[in-house]
Design a protein around this motif. Structure first.
Motif, short mmCIF file in Angstrom:
data_model
loop_
_atom_site.label_atom_id
_atom_site.label_comp_id
_atom_site.label_asym_id
_atom_site.label_seq_id
_atom_site.Cartn_x
_atom_site.Cartn_y
_atom_site.Cartn_z
N LYS A 240 7.05 -7.63 14.39
CA LYS A 240 6.36 -8.25 15.51
C LYS A 240 5.73 -9.50 14.92
O LYS A 240 5.21 -9.47 13.81
N THR A 241 5.77 -10.59 15.66
CA THR A 241 5.18 -11.82 15.13
C THR A 241 3.99 -12.25 15.98
O THR A 241 3.92 -11.97 17.18
N THR B 77 4.95 -4.98 10.60
CA THR B 77 5.86 -3.85 10.76
C THR B 77 5.19 -2.62 10.16
O THR B 77 4.04 -2.68 9.73
N ALA B 78 5.90 -1.53 10.14
CA ALA B 78 5.42 -0.30 9.50
C ALA B 78 6.49 0.17 8.54
O ALA B 78 7.68 -0.08 8.74
N LYS C 4 4.04 9.93 4.78
CA LYS C 4 3.17 8.76 4.82
C LYS C 4 3.89 7.52 5.35
O LYS C 4 4.95 7.15 4.88
N ALA C 5 3.25 6.90 6.32
CA ALA C 5 3.68 5.59 6.83
C ALA C 5 2.50 4.64 6.70
O ALA C 5 1.35 5.06 6.83
N VAL C 6 2.78 3.40 6.41
CA VAL C 6 1.71 2.41 6.29
C VAL C 6 2.08 1.17 7.11
O VAL C 6 3.24 0.84 7.27
N ALA C 7 1.05 0.52 7.61
CA ALA C 7 1.24 -0.77 8.29
C ALA C 7 1.41 -1.81 7.19
O ALA C 7 0.75 -1.76 6.16
N ILE D 281 1.54 -10.77 1.29
CA ILE D 281 2.18 -9.53 1.73
C ILE D 281 1.15 -8.42 1.55
O ILE D 281 0.53 -8.32 0.49
N THR D 282 0.95 -7.61 2.59
CA THR D 282 -0.01 -6.51 2.49
C THR D 282 0.59 -5.21 3.00
O THR D 282 1.40 -5.20 3.92
#
Length: 161
Positions: free
Chosen positions: A20-21, A45-46, A53-56, A73-74
């Motif tokens: 998503k932008t 994104t995710a 475990k999923a992270v944003a 980048i995070t």
């Protein structure tokens, strides 16, 4: 969008990474004190790091018609500090991981205790190295989760918020 952000967007589509932008306009102050608006594009994104475990995650690119642009980048919401009394020890252990294991990424603790993994860099029109850093970041995080789980005072369980 600039050539750099266009190239990143097209490369993401080729690699079938859905972002998503969002455009962000941030004021910055020049050396002479003049305030100018800086345009940034956020690609969000995710990432499913493992089964539990999923992270944003996201990439922020300075959007200007320049030959080189800053980017960040995070990987967010990796975990949270649950014991603020242990904060000095937690920071020391994270810094040891940063020095020896995390490569071009750094683990940081935000003001609310969130554990974030981030990388800052500069890119040109060839954005493939930046994309590689983004993709390999997920692998680095997956490899280091067991190390993070050993740190007393951190909660790495998936949160719903």
């Amino acid at each position: 969008m600039s050539v750099i952000t266009d190239n990143f967007k097209h490369l993401a589509q080729e690699k079938k990474i859905q972002f998503k932008t969002k455009d962000i306009e941030a004021p910055i102050r020049k050396k002479d004190g003049e305030e100018v608006k800086q345009q940034q594009i956020v690609f969000q994104t995710a990432l499913r790091v493992n089964q539990n475990k999923a992270v944003a995650c996201g990439v922020i690119i300075h959007d200007a018609d320049v030959p080189r642009a800053n980017y960040q980048i995070t990987y967010n919401k990796i975990g949270y500090v649950t014991d603020r009394n242990r904060l000095p020890e937690i920071v020391t252990e994270l810094n040891e991981i940063n020095a020896m294991r995390s490569g071009y990424y750094r683990f940081v603790i935000s003001g609310d205790g969130e554990i974030i993994m981030r990388h800052l860099g500069i890119t040109g029109e060839d954005v493939k190295p930046m994309m590689d850093v983004f993709v390999f970041g997920g692998r680095i995080l997956n490899a280091l989760l067991p190390e993070l789980e050993k740190i007393e005072g951190l909660d790495l369980t998936q949160r719903k918020n």
